[in-house]
Design a protein around this motif. Structure first.
Motif, PDB file in Angstrom:
ATOM      1  N   LEU A 103       1.125  -1.113   0.149  1.00 22.52           N
ATOM      2  CA  LEU A 103      -0.056   0.220  -0.134  1.00 22.52           C
ATOM      3  C   LEU A 103       0.988   1.349   0.254  1.00 22.52           C
ATOM      4  O   LEU A 103       2.092   1.558   0.512  1.00 22.52           O
ATOM      5  CB  LEU A 103      -0.942  -0.213   0.965  1.00 22.52           C
ATOM      6  CG  LEU A 103      -2.285  -0.879   1.738  1.00 22.52           C
ATOM      7  CD1 LEU A 103      -2.273  -0.521   2.224  1.00 22.52           C
ATOM      8  CD2 LEU A 103      -2.710  -1.047  -0.145  1.00 22.52           C
ATOM      9  N   LYS A 104       0.470   2.438  -0.378  1.00 23.21           N
ATOM     10  CA  LYS A 104       0.758   3.517  -0.448  1.00 23.21           C
ATOM     11  C   LYS A 104       0.727   3.696   1.295  1.00 23.21           C
ATOM     12  O   LYS A 104      -0.628   3.720   1.762  1.00 23.21           O
ATOM     13  CB  LYS A 104       0.441   4.537  -1.488  1.00 23.21           C
ATOM     14  CG  LYS A 104       0.843   4.897  -2.638  1.00 23.21           C
ATOM     15  CD  LYS A 104       0.769   5.028  -4.067  1.00 23.21           C
ATOM     16  CE  LYS A 104       0.496   4.732  -5.232  1.00 23.21           C
ATOM     17  NZ  LYS A 104      -0.325   6.254  -6.068  1.00 23.21           N
ATOM     18  N   THR A 107      -2.360   6.372   1.662  1.00 28.51           N
ATOM     19  CA  THR A 107      -3.503   5.100   1.504  1.00 28.51           C
ATOM     20  C   THR A 107      -4.591   5.775   2.954  1.00 28.51           C
ATOM     21  O   THR A 107      -4.305   5.323   3.967  1.00 28.51           O
ATOM     22  CB  THR A 107      -3.518   3.466   1.391  1.00 28.51           C
ATOM     23  OG1 THR A 107      -2.368   3.465  -0.235  1.00 28.51           O
ATOM     24  CG2 THR A 107      -5.028   3.309   0.500  1.00 28.51           C
TER      25      THR A 107
END
Ligand SMILES: NC(=O)c1ccc[n+]([C@@H]2O[C@H](COP(=O)([O-])OP(=O)(O)OC[C@H]3O[C@@H](n4cnc5c(N)ncnc54)[C@H](OP(=O)(O)O)[C@@H]3O)[C@@H](O)[C@H]2O)c1
Length: 314
Positions: A103-104, A107
């Motif tokens: 995940l960034k 997020t």
């Protein structure tokens, strides 16, 4: 985060983590309107079989994956625009940790848990926005041996979902997410008082869930005289803790709030009783734990809550 146009094929999906009752309900509601991936721990066909509140059965096609499969993929284009965590409170941190390498860090998350345990914890640690939801939607997974065992999830009662963040910094994002839920036919709104809403629900759950689970009774049984003195003592402890925490009391007071829910949900099996009957762990710690901790912090009497904690199945 912008709202997706229905026909667009390149909208980043939402990730719904936890294919239990609430995760499947949200996934089945959203999938016709919004790209999403539902992550569940067991392999499953790409469909959710939903029994709606009016009793009709729907099969909703959607993308389902195992968390490990999804985490192993390397498709940048598929980076989710939102991760909705629909596990039980005790599993939420581990579920997020398993996915976070893909995940960034910015997020946005949406936490669906009851209680007030994981919300402050993840809000304090996650770099991106952390939205919390307080929902009165009710759903359950049918027991395997029942006549509706071919159904994945039963939507027991339609409710409303309030979304906000504990720091009060992401109201626009909360509004966008709520609007997507509205587009999917759910009743949802953004709010600036999510902390209060979570504590109100926790106050109700702290009385109804443990008592119904320990005594294996439906919610309405708690209106009987034998439960009244204990409930009154619990409510008195809870109201003093809420006051010390700066949580506004409901208009008619805490006792009326609890009694009102006992009355309106009289025929329901509480979620904690369902967990006990299905042999699953309960959310005792997420519901009673924050109250007892807060009581200790403020040097308040918590003997009835503590006794309830000790006798509640975990
Ligand atoms: N159900 C409701 O009506 C309702 C209403 C309001 C709020 N809530 C809250 O919503 C939360 C979820 O409740 P629920 O009723 O949906 O619970 P549930 O039916 O027990 O579903 C939780 C799901 O999370 C899955 N899970 C656990 N760890 C995971 C992981 N690491 N990765 C992926 N999936 C994982 C579980 O998998 P397994 O099946 O393999 O255990 C289970 O399917 C709870 O905090 C509850 O208090 C529920």
């Amino acid at each position: 985060m912008s709202r997706p146009a229905r026909s667009s094929g390149d909208i980043p999906p939402w990730l719904i983590v936890g294919a239990g009752a609430l995760g499947q309900l949200f996934a089945a509601s959203l999938a016709p309107h919004h790209p999403l991936v539902l992550l569940g721990r067991r392999p499953a066909a790409p469909v959710v079989r939903l029994r709606t509140v009016d009793g009709s059965d729907l099969s909703v096609a959607l993308r389902r994956e195992l968390p490990s499969e999804w985490a192993a993929e390397r498709e940048e284009i598929d980076a989710p625009a939102l991760v909705m965590l629909a596990t039980k409170s005790r599993d939420t941190q581990a579920a997020l940790d398993a996915l976070s390498p893909r995940l960034k860090p910015t997020t946005p998350l949406l936490l669906l848990q009851n209680g007030f345990q994981i919300q402050p914890r993840i809000s304090g640690r996650w770099a991106g926005p952390v939205l919390c939801a307080s929902t009165t939607e009710a759903a359950y997974r049918p027991a395997p041996a029942t006549d509706h065992a071919s159904i994945d999830v039963v939507h027991a009662a339609a409710g409303e979902t309030w979304i906000g963040d504990l720091a009060g910094q992401h109201h626009d994002l909360a509004s966008t997410v709520a609007a997507c839920l509205n587009d999917a036919g759910m009743i949802a709104g953004a709010c600036r008082d999510i902390r209060q809403r979570l504590w109100w629900k926790l106050a109700v759950n702290a009385v109804i869930n443990p008592l119904t689970a320990s005594h294996r009774v439906l919610n309405g049984e708690l209106a009987k005289p034998e439960f009244r003195p204990r409930i009154a003592t619990l409510v008195a402890e809870i109201s003093r803790i809420m006051q010390a925490e700066g949580i506004q009391p409901p208009g008619k007071g805490w006792q009326a709030l609890v009694d009102g829910v006992i009355e309106t949900t009289a025929a329901n099996q509480s979620s904690m009783l369902q967990d006990v009957l299905a042999g699953r762990p309960t959310e005792r710690d997420a519901i009673l734990g924050p109250l007892i901790d807060a009581g200790c912090r403020h040097a308040l009497e918590t003997s009835t809550l503590t006794a309830l904690y000790q006798t509640t199945p975990n």
